[in-house]
Design an enzyme around this catalytic site. Structure first.
Site, PDB file in Angstrom:
ATOM      1  N   LYS A   1       0.980  -1.206  -0.132  1.00  0.00           N
ATOM      2  CA  LYS A   1      -0.061  -0.232   0.133  1.00  0.00           C
ATOM      3  C   LYS A   1       0.890   1.083  -0.169  1.00  0.00           C
ATOM      4  CE  LYS A   1      -4.598  -1.888   2.055  1.00  0.00           C
ATOM      5  NZ  LYS A   1      -5.466  -1.297   3.266  1.00  0.00           N
TER       6      LYS A   1
ATOM      7  N   ASP B   1     -10.313   3.161   1.920  1.00  0.00           N
ATOM      8  CA  ASP B   1     -10.621   2.603   3.248  1.00  0.00           C
ATOM      9  C   ASP B   1     -11.283   3.367   4.085  1.00  0.00           C
ATOM     10  OD1 ASP B   1      -9.015   0.043   2.596  1.00  0.00           O
ATOM     11  OD2 ASP B   1      -6.948   0.861   3.286  1.00  0.00           O
TER      12      ASP B   1
END
Ligand code: ATR
Length: 269
Positions: free
Chosen positions: A65, A101
């Protein structure tokens, strides 16, 4: 056929293929979503390979990420604020990074609670990893006035607090004693997860109308949520965050906004 994948290392535990393939089937889309083990060293190579193979994009998980940041042509404001990308779109030769997210965290609360405006005002957030950054970004976007952040390693919380002046850092030892004004209590640490110790916290000072949520979803009902529920607090488990963060990625990859239904929760449980 539209194609997408989740990349990470290790990758075998990822629930993303289950989620995306459920939606592909549900909406009768001619598409494919697979998991591809990708250590950080070969990420650039992997992206080039998948672009060549006509992929729409990829999701990223540990440890990619952050590793992907230097490889991007464009990044969304929210991914930049979070400092991490979980969704990569390949569009007209460009590699575009996004982060869903924060959206997943907020939508999960909204789905369970409805109007969340009273809960996002004064949250207390436990933990300062990547998940905490996304949770805090989501809370800020929803208008949080003050966020109290506690982490075992205070320095990591101090670094996150540079994201926004509304973030106030307190010592981890104070976690049971700073709850009087909390509108929302969020666990973003790995405590309470299967094979990890439980989060050790007293909810004695927590108002009974405070919402309590955990981003841990295995088990679904963590000790924190159990403790909160017993004393009458509303609780939201972490499984919905996982599902909701996948929805905008699915729409990017396959062109259909998926509905988050009970059946998918059942499958993932
Ligand atoms: P993620 O990116 O998924 O949030 P992470 O970066 O590994 O995962 O973060 C895990 C979080 O759980 C951190 O806030 C970590 O605290 P430290 O920064 O002090 O490591 C927290 N955590 C893990 N084990 C813990 C423990 N035994 N007690 C307190 N906090 C713990």
């Amino acid at each position: 056929m539209k194609k997408a994948a989740v990349l990470g290392h290790p990758i075998s535990h990822s629930l993303s293929p289950k989620l995306h393939n459920y939606w592909l089937k549900k909406y009768n889309i001619n598409g494919e979503y697979i998991a591809i083990d990708t250590p950080a060293e070969i990420l650039a190579q992997r992206l080039t390979q998948l672009i060549g193979a006509g992929y729409s994009g990829v999701n990223l998980t540990i440890p990619l990420k952050e590793q992907v940041l230097p490889l991007l042509d464009e990044i969304s404001d929210q991914a930049k604020q979070i400092g991490a990308v979980n969704t990569v779109i390949f569009s007209q030769g460009k590699i575009i990074g996004k982060n869903t997210d924060a959206y997943g965290f907020i939508e999960n609360l909204r789905e369970d609670i409805g109007n969340i405006s009273q809960y996002v005002k004064h949250p207390v957030v436990l933990g300062a990893g990547g998940a905490a950054r996304a949770v805090i970004s989501g809370l800020l976007a929803e208008g949080a006035e003050q966020i109290i952040l506690l982490n075992r390693t205070r320095e990591t919380a101090e670094i996150i607090s540079k994201m926004h002046p509304a973030i106030k850092v307190e010592d981890w030892d104070k976690r049971s004693n700073i709850l009087e004004d909390a509108s929302l209590l969020v666990n973003t640490t790995s405590l309470g997860m299967k094979n990890q110790p439980d989060l050790d916290i007293s909810l004695k000072y927590l108002p009974v109308n405070t919402l309590v949520t955990d981003i841990v979803y295995n088990p679904l009902k963590t000790k924190l949520l159990e403790q909160a529920e017993v004393r009458g607090n509303k609780v939201v488990d972490g499984l919905g965050m996982l599902i909701h963060q996948a929805a905008p990625a699915f729409e990017e990859f396959f062109g259909q906004k998926p509905e988050v239904d009970e059946e998918i929760r059942g499958i993932l449980k």
